[in-house]
Scaffold this active site. Structure first.
Site, PDB file in Angstrom:
ATOM      1  N   LYS A 489      63.307   4.137 -90.261  1.00  0.00           N
ATOM      2  CA  LYS A 489      62.781   5.484 -90.015  1.00  0.00           C
ATOM      3  C   LYS A 489      61.899   5.450 -88.765  1.00  0.00           C
ATOM      4  CE  LYS A 489      59.104   4.317 -93.226  1.00  0.00           C
ATOM      5  NZ  LYS A 489      58.599   4.426 -94.598  1.00  0.00           N
ATOM      6  N   TYR A 714      38.130  11.374 -66.180  1.00  0.00           N
ATOM      7  CA  TYR A 714      37.662  12.680 -66.626  1.00  0.00           C
ATOM      8  C   TYR A 714      36.287  12.608 -67.275  1.00  0.00           C
ATOM      9  CZ  TYR A 714      42.351  14.658 -66.030  1.00  0.00           C
ATOM     10  OH  TYR A 714      43.526  15.099 -65.518  1.00  0.00           O
TER      11      TYR A 714
HETATM   12  C1  LIG Z   1      58.204   3.227 -95.137  1.00  0.00           C
HETATM   13  C2  LIG Z   1      58.584   2.895 -96.499  1.00  0.00           C
HETATM   14  C3  LIG Z   1      58.775   1.555 -96.884  1.00  0.00           C
HETATM   15  C4  LIG Z   1      58.449   0.386 -96.006  1.00  0.00           C
HETATM   16  O1  LIG Z   1      57.088   0.093 -96.069  1.00  0.00           O
HETATM   17  P1  LIG Z   1      56.425  -1.095 -95.207  1.00  0.00           P
HETATM   18  O2  LIG Z   1      55.031  -1.110 -95.645  1.00  0.00           O
HETATM   19  O3  LIG Z   1      56.588  -0.706 -93.796  1.00  0.00           O
HETATM   20  O4  LIG Z   1      57.191  -2.303 -95.543  1.00  0.00           O
HETATM   21  C5  LIG Z   1      59.285   1.311 -98.143  1.00  0.00           C
HETATM   22  N1  LIG Z   1      59.559   2.329 -98.984  1.00  0.00           N
HETATM   23  C6  LIG Z   1      59.355   3.617 -98.675  1.00  0.00           C
HETATM   24  C7  LIG Z   1      59.668   4.680 -99.661  1.00  0.00           C
HETATM   25  C8  LIG Z   1      58.848   3.954 -97.423  1.00  0.00           C
HETATM   26  O5  LIG Z   1      58.628   5.227 -97.107  1.00  0.00           O
END
Ligand SMILES: *Cc1c(COP(=O)(O)O)cnc(C)c1O
Length: 819
Positions: A489, A714
């Site tokens: 993702k 800035y």
């Molecule tokens: C993002 C996510 C993970 C992975 O988590 P990490 O801490 O990055 O390993 C696993 N399960 C779900 C449902 C997630 O949203």
């Protein structure tokens, strides 16, 4: 290539048993990856049970490709008429035995190099210097592992006059097997690093493990200024087997160095007072140490000082990386401008094969140096080109032209790189995959420059080997049959979803997961075939889910019913995943929903439950241990209640990266790996075990000197009370360099030194304080990477590494490499 062996001989070398037809055919090649097979009838496929994939899984596919001979483990249930299976206790041991056999047929000197740092460079440089006199075999890239070393040995050909092999070990007990394969004649111990390494008790332990490689060598070269190494060597080796060097008197070679305007002069004095003087263009400590090892090894192998000096002239800082870059006109460009031998070419072509398909495959290649006459290597190059379905070859140099006579495909040849550059024009290429590979002296960087998409200042480099390493680190903590879903993702945590998914597919990941449907659609459009779970699909995207076979997560009764109705209306069937809320309180079914969900599940004929999962809220932190365990227990009850009414058993999963480390007993059927893959170990218990995957780099745009009292940026926030020097970098908060790094909260590394942010971070630029440092326009600045802890930086500004990684803007170009 392997020396010709028939299956009977292979069985006898590996103490294996032959099952099925013992074909009389001879074996000349070894493959451990189903994509590497180029001459199936003469290939032995070794089914390694890695932490990665079980090689045996590819056997049916390989039989279709025409492979006839397989080395498999005893318990493998395979059987196929007309195919020979050689069954052994362990396929990795068997591969090593075959390598030992190959090695025993090589009677010329074999040099083995180990140590913590510099071994790849010493191997490459020594290979180059020795090629002034000999035809040299050397291990490709950093092929130095339990599998890499045997594969390197198969690259030793009868015509090679010397072999140079690099060896690495990651835990105690590993070196013995490699020593038994290589039986080196001459050893080089480079040095020992200060860092604690997982897998070793302490530094002495590490030194002794490495010394196992040299137990039978005739001569061992080392620097006695490394006192701990010296002590262990003195204890274990007879004086006459040692060649020591030192900057102090008393060693076999006493070194003195004079740093020059450009480079350095190295003077070596032997105990008989004879001296040798060499010049090198390097002047940093590490390079001088590496060069000294190379010179002494070359002298030991009887090269004349003049030949050595000649060889030193051409040494370049080693950049072994095989890099995938965006090219002009939608092309992808594989940059292998360092490589110049057969093994390297083979690896580059395999890498090419792993990339997404493009319109044509084009190879731009120079003469192979260090390999002797073209009669020796030309047939194999033609073989490789043919078997990798190259559409067009552009050859540069005198001897590469020989392939034109043997290869019927489209080919053009040029006497020199200049001639090629005058002739080609970027518009000849359109949506092609182009491999550019050549010896250093051909200067193919200019070809890359012509064909690559302009990259402005800032790039995010993704190390695919590190990704593999991290994947395997987690795989090793799991039972072999536990599936791994990788979270890609948010653009694969900023790393680039398509390229990373492509690599994971090759590594043997079982599932991918994205947050939204469009992320999944993009992966499908780029040819990613793995099953993909979509965590938050919207109703408007139902038709897309079906169209490109994505598997939605269902997290509420309402959503379940909607999706079910839609499927009935469309007469569509979908695999779905159920998210149970055990404490996250984000999405997911609550306990109260389960009775109704259960009756829905009984009735649905269109939704198939592929998996049921929950998500831990605090798996990374000790203080939430109790809560996490409660979540896992509740989840078990909840999913048990649902499973009772399902016809097919779904996959059960709960663990994210932190969970895999802390609660491996709850791995069930699958885990969901996220941040750990990208190199951040959130629980902090295995900090040294993961490799950092991404490096965010930029280059200095301008350097300014400011008078006392002047301000920077800035709102006049950056006060230079005493004056000093600042450097402006082309990266700002719009690129993902967080504005909270303003005013000293963040820093970058320039030439390895910290340069703190001064003033406020701007949208597209930032200024850093480089007072007292040697910095000029064009110098590289590392923003995130191996030497910078993302966790610390994130802490500084009250956030988490996840946010830093995923914020890197899409306008920052990504390049991918293997080192
Ligand atoms: C993002 C996510 C993970 C992975 O988590 P990490 O801490 O990055 O390993 C696993 N399960 C779900 C449902 C997630 O949203």
């Amino acid at each position: 290539m392997l020396r010709n062996l028939n299956p009977d001989q292979i069985a006898s070398i590996t103490s294996g048993e032959i099952q099925g037809l013992a074909s009389s055919g001879s074996i000349r090649r070894i493959a451990i990856d189903s994509r590497q097979v180029i001459d199936p009838a003469h290939t032995l496929f070794v089914a390694l049970k890695g932490a990665k994939v079980d090689g045996a899984r590819f056997i049916p596919d390989l039989i279709d490709q025409g492979v006839l001979t397989f080395l498999v483990s005893k318990d493998e249930k395979c059987n196929h008429p007309g195919v020979t299976f050689i069954r052994v206790e362990s396929t990795q041991d068997a591969l090593q035995k075959l390598a030992a056999h190959q090695r025993s047929g090589f009677s010329n000197p074999l040099v083995a190099i180990t140590g913590s740092n510099g071994k790849t460079i010493v191997k490459e440089w020594l290979g180059q210097v020795l090629s002034e006199r000999f035809s040299v075999a050397k291990s490709p890239k950093s092929y130095n592992s339990q599998v890499g070393v045997p594969l390197s040995v198969f690259g030793m050909e009868p015509y090679h006059q010397v072999a140079v092999m690099e060896v690495g070990v990651s835990q105690k007990g590993d070196m013995k097997a490699l020593e038994e394969i290589l039986r080196p004649d001459l050893g080089i111990f480079t040095n020992i690093g200060a860092a604690h390494e997982e897998g070793f008790f302490d530094r002495k332990d590490k030194i002794n493990e490495k010394l196992t490689l040299f137990q039978e060598v005739k001569l061992l070269i080392y620097c006695s200024d490394h006192l701990e190494i010296d002590a262990e060597i003195q204890k274990n080796f007879a004086r006459e087997r040692l060649i020591s060097w030192s900057d102090q008197p008393g060693a076999d070679f006493t070194r003195s160095i004079k740093i020059l305007e450009q480079g350095a002069r190295i003077i070596l004095m032997k105990s008989d007072l004879s001296t040798f003087t060499f010049f090198t263009q390097f002047s940093d400590k590490a390079s001088l140490e590496n060069v000294t090892h190379v010179i002494i090894a070359a002298l030991t192998l009887q090269l004349d000082p003049e030949q050595i000096q000649q060889g030193l002239q051409h040494l370049k800082p080693v950049d072994m990386r095989l890099t995938l870059k965006a090219g002009v006109n939608d092309c992808s460009l594989i940059d292998d401008t360092y490589n110049n031998d057969l093994e390297g070419l083979r690896i580059a072509l395999d890498f090419m094969k792993m990339q997404r398909a493009k319109r044509r495959k084009i190879l731009i290649i120079s003469d192979l140096l260090q390999q002797g006459s073209s009669d020796l290597w030309c047939p194999e190059v033609v073989n490789l080109i043919q078997n990798h379905d190259i559409d067009w070859v552009l050859g540069v140099g005198k001897s590469i032209q020989a392939i034109g006579k043997k290869w019927p495909g489209k080919a053009d040849f040029f006497a020199s790189t200049e001639a090629l550059l005058q002739w080609i024009n970027p518009d000849l290429f359109q949506n092609d995959l182009i491999l550019v590979t050549g010896a250093r002296s051909f200067g193919f960087e200019s070809v890359i420059n012509l064909l690559q998409q302009r990259i402005h200042g800032t790039v995010l480099e993704i190390n695919l080997n590190a990704l593999t390493h991290n994947f395997n680190f987690f795989k090793k903590r799991l039972r072999p049959d536990t599936k791994v879903m990788v979270m890609v993702k948010a653009f694969a945590y900023g790393g680039g979803a398509v390229e990373i998914s492509n690599h994971l597919q090759a590594l043997g990941a079982d599932y991918l997961a994205v947050a939204y449907t469009d992320e999944g659609v993009a992966l499908r459009q780029q040819g990613i075939k793995l099953p993909i779970m979509v965590m938050n699909p919207l109703e408007e995207s139902f038709h897309l889910l079906k169209q490109v076979e994505l598997e939605p997560v269902v997290f509420s009764l309402d959503f379940f019913k909607k999706l079910n109705r839609w499927c009935i209306a469309q007469n569509a069937h979908l695999k779905v995943h159920l998210d149970l809320d055990t404490g996250m309180h984000r999405l997911g079914f609550d306990r109260e929903d389960l009775a109704e969900l259960r009756s829905e599940l009984k009735q649905t004929t269109h939704l198939q439950i592929a998996s049921i999962y929950t998500h831990l809220v605090g798996s990374d932190e000790q203080i939430h241990e109790e809560y996490s365990r409660q979540q896992l227990k509740n989840f078990q009850q909840m999913n048990g209640f649902l499973i009772e009414v399902l016809n097919e058993k779904p996959l059960i999963h709960a663990l994210n990266s932190g969970g895999i480390i802390r609660f491996p007993e709850y791995q069930w059927d699958m885990v969901r790996l996220g941040i750990g893959l990208y190199g951040v170990e959130v629980t902090g218990t295995h900090d040294t075990a993961l490799k950092s995957v991404s490096t965010l780099k930029t280059t200095v745009s301008q350097v300014k000197t400011l008078a006392p009292g002047e301000t920077v940026g800035y709102s006049r926030k950056g006060m230079m009370a005493k004056g000093g020097k600042i450097a402006t970098l082309p990266i700002g908060y719009a690129d993902g360099f967080d504005r909270r790094f303003s005013n000293g909260k963040g820093y970058v590394l320039i030439h390895g030194k910290k340069a703190p942010v001064i003033g406020n971070v701007c949208m597209d630029m930032v200024m850093v304080d480089v007072t007292g440092m040697e910095v000029k326009t064009g110098d590289e600045a590392v923003v995130y990477g191996q030497e910078i802890s993302l966790k610390e930086l994130a802490d500084q500004i009250g956030t988490i590494p996840y946010e830093l990684l995923t914020n890197i803007s899409s306008r920052v170009k990504r390049v991918y490499y293997l080192d």
